[in-house]
Design an enzyme around this catalytic site. Structure first.
Site, PDB file in Angstrom:
ATOM      1  N   HIS A   1       0.740  -9.431  -5.204  1.00  0.00           N
ATOM      2  CA  HIS A   1       1.739  -9.976  -4.278  1.00  0.00           C
ATOM      3  C   HIS A   1       1.181 -10.082  -2.846  1.00  0.00           C
ATOM      4  O   HIS A   1       1.099 -11.152  -2.271  1.00  0.00           O
ATOM      5  CB  HIS A   1       2.975  -9.080  -4.243  1.00  0.00           C
ATOM      6  CG  HIS A   1       3.603  -8.819  -5.568  1.00  0.00           C
ATOM      7  ND1 HIS A   1       4.325  -9.762  -6.265  1.00  0.00           N
ATOM      8  CD2 HIS A   1       3.631  -7.695  -6.337  1.00  0.00           C
ATOM      9  CE1 HIS A   1       4.794  -9.236  -7.381  1.00  0.00           C
ATOM     10  NE2 HIS A   1       4.388  -7.989  -7.459  1.00  0.00           N
TER      11      HIS A   1
HETATM   12  O1  RIB Z   1       7.947  -6.713  -4.693  1.00  0.00           O
HETATM   13  C1  RIB Z   1       6.577  -6.548  -4.427  1.00  0.00           C
HETATM   14  C2  RIB Z   1       6.376  -5.967  -3.063  1.00  0.00           C
HETATM   15  O2  RIB Z   1       6.981  -4.668  -2.978  1.00  0.00           O
HETATM   16  C3  RIB Z   1       4.893  -5.741  -2.725  1.00  0.00           C
HETATM   17  O3  RIB Z   1       4.704  -5.862  -1.349  1.00  0.00           O
HETATM   18  C4  RIB Z   1       4.680  -4.331  -3.158  1.00  0.00           C
HETATM   19  O4  RIB Z   1       3.583  -3.720  -2.490  1.00  0.00           O
HETATM   20  C5  RIB Z   1       5.970  -3.688  -2.727  1.00  0.00           C
HETATM   21  O5  RIB Z   1       5.904  -3.414  -1.330  1.00  0.00           O
END
Ligand code: RIB
Ligand code: CA
Length: 308
Positions: free
Chosen positions: A237
């Protein structure tokens, strides 16, 4: 001319890869400092993790400032069931070599924006608590924000709940403040980050780099996961945020109005994205929906290979 950025983060394995990528891209990005927030794990641990990752990159010179212990209004929810008890399961990293720098993250964000002659780009990778506090405490900093490139939200299904992505769910009130700030926002939501999945070959490639950074990333991406949020593989992500700064041509999206659900209940943290402009409200974010995932990881691997 490199772009000066602040990474606000809750490491978290994917945050760790994003920080490493930003440090490796030192010709294009000047990482002014890292600020930490409670999210994946409590803020004491996200702070230690940010320090550990910068040690790995050989950049213990980059300041790290500890930030918000909990969301603005709701109680803190963390995600050890996904990232492991210390938040960096699989990384193999030792404890940090140093303490965080003195001062609160919010004060550091305010101070550095005020001092930035050409403005700064903010790269939040976790819940938006620190940014919301800074914007409320010092609204004079808003014109100094060049852009906000964030990981959060979802066009469709959430991950931590059916309705919401984790960062938006954890602090929906902070998210509402940030999406209402009037500055350019590029939103990397689950609609695109769940497409940023490295192939088995690309993951194996990190191990063959023969570097400590490559081994740590390989360990994080191949760890048996205690739990998942229903995703296949290890979605990267947060690295999408840094990759967008480096290679925007790999991404595509459109300007949309994004509303954040702040009321308690099953919709909390939902990002309602007006993809087809039905609400006739002004766009407040450029929402990214597509990524050339294979090329992304080819380039990420090449850049990570430059780290020790
Ligand atoms: O939903 C994914 C996000 O939430 C990413 O940034 C992960 O590191 C958590 O912070
Ligand atoms: Ca994160």
């Amino acid at each position: 001319m490199s772009e000066t950025i602040i990474i606000d983060t809750d490491p978290g394995q994917d945050d760790a890869v994003a920080i490493l990528l930003a440090v490796a891209a030192c010709e294009q990005l000047a990482l002014a400092c890292v600020t930490t927030v409670a999210g994946n794990v409590p803020v004491a641990q996200t702070t230690a993790n940010a320090l550990r990752v910068l040690d790995l990159a050989g950049r213990a010179d980059i300041p790290v400032y500890r930030g918000a212990e909990r969301p603005l209004i709701v109680a803190l929810e963390t995600a050890e069931f996904v990232c492991g008890p210390d938040g960096l399961d699989g990384s193999g990293l030792p404890p940090p070599s140093r303490e965080a720098d003195a001062g609160h993250a919010v004060d550091a964000i305010i101070r550095r924006l005020r001092a930035a002659a050409d403005g700064l780009t903010l790269c939040p990778l976790g819940p938006l608590t620190n940014l919301a506090l800074a914007f409320r405490l010092a609204p004079d900093i808003l014109p100094k924000i060049r852009r906000i490139v964030l990981m959060g939200g979802a066009i469709g299904l959430g991950n931590i709940t059916p309705a919401a992505e984790f960062n938006m769910h954890v602090d929906p009130h902070a998210a509402a403040i940030v999406f209402d700030c009037g500055r350019p926002i590029i939103m990397m939501g689950l609609g695109v980050t769940l497409k940023a999945i490295a192939t088995h070959e690309q993951i194996a490639g990190f191990a063959t780099l023969g570097t400590a950074a490559g081994r740590s990333i390989h360990g994080m991406l191949t760890r048996p996961r205690p739990g998942s949020l229903g995703t296949v593989g290890h979605p990267m992500h947060d690295p999408c945020v840094i990759a967008y700064l480096l290679w925007p041509e790999l991404f595509s999206g459109r300007d949309c109005h994004v509303a954040i659900a702040t009321e308690d209940g099953p919709m909390r943290g939902r990002t309602t994205i007006d993809w087809n402009g039905r609400l006739k409200r002004p766009a407040n974010a450029h929402v990214i929906a597509e990524v050339e995932a294979h090329e992304l990881f080819e380039r990420v691997t090449r850049l990570i290979a430059t780290l020790p």
